[in-house]
Design a protein around this motif. Sequence first.
Motif, PDB file in Angstrom:
ATOM      1  N   ASN A  43       0.890  -1.095   0.058  1.00 19.40           N
ATOM      2  CA  ASN A  43      -0.010   0.018  -0.116  1.00 19.40           C
ATOM      3  C   ASN A  43       0.964   1.280   0.009  1.00 19.40           C
ATOM      4  OD1 ASN A  43      -2.499  -1.413  -0.112  1.00 19.40           O
ATOM      5  ND2 ASN A  43      -2.534  -1.405   2.189  1.00 19.40           N
ATOM      6  N   ARG A  44       2.098   1.147   0.477  1.00 19.84           N
ATOM      7  CA  ARG A  44       2.888   2.628   0.706  1.00 19.84           C
ATOM      8  C   ARG A  44       3.772   2.391  -0.670  1.00 19.84           C
ATOM      9  NH1 ARG A  44       1.668   6.548   3.363  1.00 19.84           N
ATOM     10  NH2 ARG A  44       3.940   7.260   3.470  1.00 19.84           N
ATOM     11  N   PHE A  45       4.228   1.260  -1.186  1.00 15.64           N
ATOM     12  CA  PHE A  45       5.089   1.042  -2.062  1.00 15.64           C
ATOM     13  C   PHE A  45       4.595   0.362  -3.413  1.00 15.64           C
ATOM     14  CE2 PHE A  45       7.729   1.573   1.596  1.00 15.64           C
ATOM     15  CZ  PHE A  45       8.488   2.565   1.446  1.00 15.64           C
ATOM     16  N   THR A  46       3.650   1.039  -3.914  1.00 12.62           N
ATOM     17  CA  THR A  46       2.604   0.280  -4.926  1.00 12.62           C
ATOM     18  C   THR A  46       3.349  -0.221  -6.428  1.00 12.62           C
ATOM     19  OG1 THR A  46       1.975   2.379  -5.867  1.00 12.62           O
ATOM     20  CG2 THR A  46       0.518   1.407  -4.157  1.00 12.62           C
ATOM     21  N   MET A  47       4.526   0.513  -6.386  1.00 16.00           N
ATOM     22  CA  MET A  47       5.443   0.129  -7.580  1.00 16.00           C
ATOM     23  C   MET A  47       6.461  -0.958  -7.205  1.00 16.00           C
ATOM     24  SD  MET A  47       3.908   1.832  -9.867  1.00 16.00           S
ATOM     25  CE  MET A  47       5.163   1.586 -11.351  1.00 16.00           C
ATOM     26  N   GLY A  48       6.515  -1.424  -6.027  1.00 18.01           N
ATOM     27  CA  GLY A  48       7.474  -2.263  -5.678  1.00 18.01           C
ATOM     28  C   GLY A  48       8.628  -1.834  -5.422  1.00 18.01           C
ATOM     29  N   PHE A  49       9.808  -2.920  -5.152  1.00 16.91           N
ATOM     30  CA  PHE A  49      11.072  -2.686  -4.789  1.00 16.91           C
ATOM     31  C   PHE A  49      12.098  -2.932  -5.704  1.00 16.91           C
ATOM     32  CE2 PHE A  49       8.576  -3.036  -0.751  1.00 16.91           C
ATOM     33  CZ  PHE A  49       8.725  -1.974  -0.151  1.00 16.91           C
ATOM     34  N   TRP A  50      11.737  -3.263  -7.027  1.00 12.20           N
ATOM     35  CA  TRP A  50      12.908  -3.660  -7.825  1.00 12.20           C
ATOM     36  C   TRP A  50      13.892  -2.748  -8.193  1.00 12.20           C
ATOM     37  CZ3 TRP A  50       7.534  -4.750  -9.893  1.00 12.20           C
ATOM     38  CH2 TRP A  50       7.068  -6.101  -9.627  1.00 12.20           C
ATOM     39  N   HIS A  51      13.223  -1.394  -7.998  1.00 16.01           N
ATOM     40  CA  HIS A  51      14.108  -0.375  -8.699  1.00 16.01           C
ATOM     41  C   HIS A  51      15.331  -0.342  -7.705  1.00 16.01           C
ATOM     42  CE1 HIS A  51      11.389   1.150  -5.726  1.00 16.01           C
ATOM     43  NE2 HIS A  51      12.322   2.357  -5.349  1.00 16.01           N
ATOM     44  N   LEU A  52      15.350  -0.761  -6.200  1.00 18.93           N
ATOM     45  CA  LEU A  52      16.403  -0.621  -5.275  1.00 18.93           C
ATOM     46  C   LEU A  52      17.577  -1.470  -5.824  1.00 18.93           C
ATOM     47  CD1 LEU A  52      14.419  -0.543  -1.905  1.00 18.93           C
ATOM     48  CD2 LEU A  52      15.252   1.464  -3.444  1.00 18.93           C
ATOM     49  N   GLU A  53      17.244  -2.777  -6.438  1.00 18.00           N
ATOM     50  CA  GLU A  53      18.304  -3.535  -6.749  1.00 18.00           C
ATOM     51  C   GLU A  53      19.409  -3.280  -7.583  1.00 18.00           C
ATOM     52  OE1 GLU A  53      18.399  -8.452  -8.030  1.00 18.00           O
ATOM     53  OE2 GLU A  53      16.638  -7.364  -8.169  1.00 18.00           O
ATOM     54  N   PRO A  54      19.240  -2.431  -8.805  1.00 16.97           N
ATOM     55  CA  PRO A  54      20.446  -1.838  -9.632  1.00 16.97           C
ATOM     56  C   PRO A  54      21.024  -0.837  -8.737  1.00 16.97           C
ATOM     57  CG  PRO A  54      18.127  -1.223 -10.593  1.00 16.97           C
ATOM     58  CD  PRO A  54      17.903  -2.322  -9.471  1.00 16.97           C
ATOM     59  N   ILE A  55      20.261  -0.025  -8.001  1.00 12.71           N
ATOM     60  CA  ILE A  55      20.737   1.055  -7.192  1.00 12.71           C
ATOM     61  C   ILE A  55      21.954   0.489  -6.232  1.00 12.71           C
ATOM     62  CG2 ILE A  55      20.570   2.875  -5.353  1.00 12.71           C
ATOM     63  CD1 ILE A  55      17.724   3.149  -6.686  1.00 12.71           C
ATOM     64  N   VAL A  56      21.443  -0.631  -5.712  1.00 12.92           N
ATOM     65  CA  VAL A  56      22.546  -1.097  -4.603  1.00 12.92           C
ATOM     66  C   VAL A  56      23.740  -1.762  -5.540  1.00 12.92           C
ATOM     67  CG1 VAL A  56      22.905  -3.185  -3.180  1.00 12.92           C
ATOM     68  CG2 VAL A  56      20.794  -1.771  -2.755  1.00 12.92           C
ATOM     69  N   LEU A  57      23.484  -2.435  -6.675  1.00 12.23           N
ATOM     70  CA  LEU A  57      24.535  -3.037  -7.494  1.00 12.23           C
ATOM     71  C   LEU A  57      25.473  -1.711  -7.899  1.00 12.23           C
ATOM     72  CD1 LEU A  57      22.834  -5.609  -9.420  1.00 12.23           C
ATOM     73  CD2 LEU A  57      24.153  -5.854  -7.635  1.00 12.23           C
TER      74      LEU A  57
END
Length: 308
Positions: free
Chosen positions: A73-87
């Motif tokens: 409900n707070r992150f409706t677009m998911g967390f996939w975008h964090l993965e390339p940022i961490v890499l």
Amino acid sequence: MSNEQGFLRISIAATVVVAALGIFFGILSGSFSIAFDGVYSLADAAMTGLALWVSSLIVQSARNDAKSGRIRNRFTMGFWHLEPIVLLLNGCLLVTVAVYALINAIISIINGGHELHFGAAIVYSGATLVVCAIMAGIGAAVNRRLKSDFIALDIKAWIMSGGIAFALLVAFIIGLAVQPTSLVWIARYVDPVVLGLVCLVMIPIPITTIWKALSEILLIAPVDLQEHVDRVASDTVRRLGFLSYRAYVARVGRATEIELYFIVPEGLPPKRLEEWDALRDEIGAAIGDESVNRWLTIAFTADVEWAE
């Protein structure tokens, strides 16, 4: 180690142990290269911890419990975008540490090198090499099944650390061997020279990961995915008599994001919503790779502006 999080936790623990030993033996032996290896390992442990956190968020958001519902409900677009940022952060950090160590190695060489206690240095290098080989081997075995970018990067980090340890071991053995000879002056340069060579080898290694992560952050369309979606969409347009289509694709971490807009002729005979949904299912099946990591949107419109 049956999942990504399990392996990353063990990898973090092993990395922290190696880092602590590196700093301790670096001080004990007077070796800048061993101290660098410890600092490098600490940086790697920190980034692996961040990767573990992101991986846990992605897995948690895919579940169907109350906590996952609140997260979605707070992150409706998911967390996939964090993965390339961490890499990207991980790769840039490793390159930065290696460049800094290379500069220090050059300064040390110019200043005439320094004395080194080879016994302690050899013990550390040998032990670290064994740990790195074990962790890289276990990671490769686990990732043949999981195919995780985080584990792949972690394996690369263990291989890099193992390469450092091997180079240090060889150099320290050579330095110890020349001490009773007329080449004893070489021993003062062993530590900075091997550190500089190791850094030169290490600096280019994360470049591939950095470029891949950057391309995902910038949403650059992967050629293979674009061609596959174009084939499916073109076949649909030809088979159903549509006018054209617009396709937008990207890979973001483990996620595949696809948006398809089909331009249909004006005045097309009406269909029931169930028929349009069945057509969406058919197109989705042709695209394939249906999972929680596929974000697929399929729309039909007679107004091309809605697809631009």
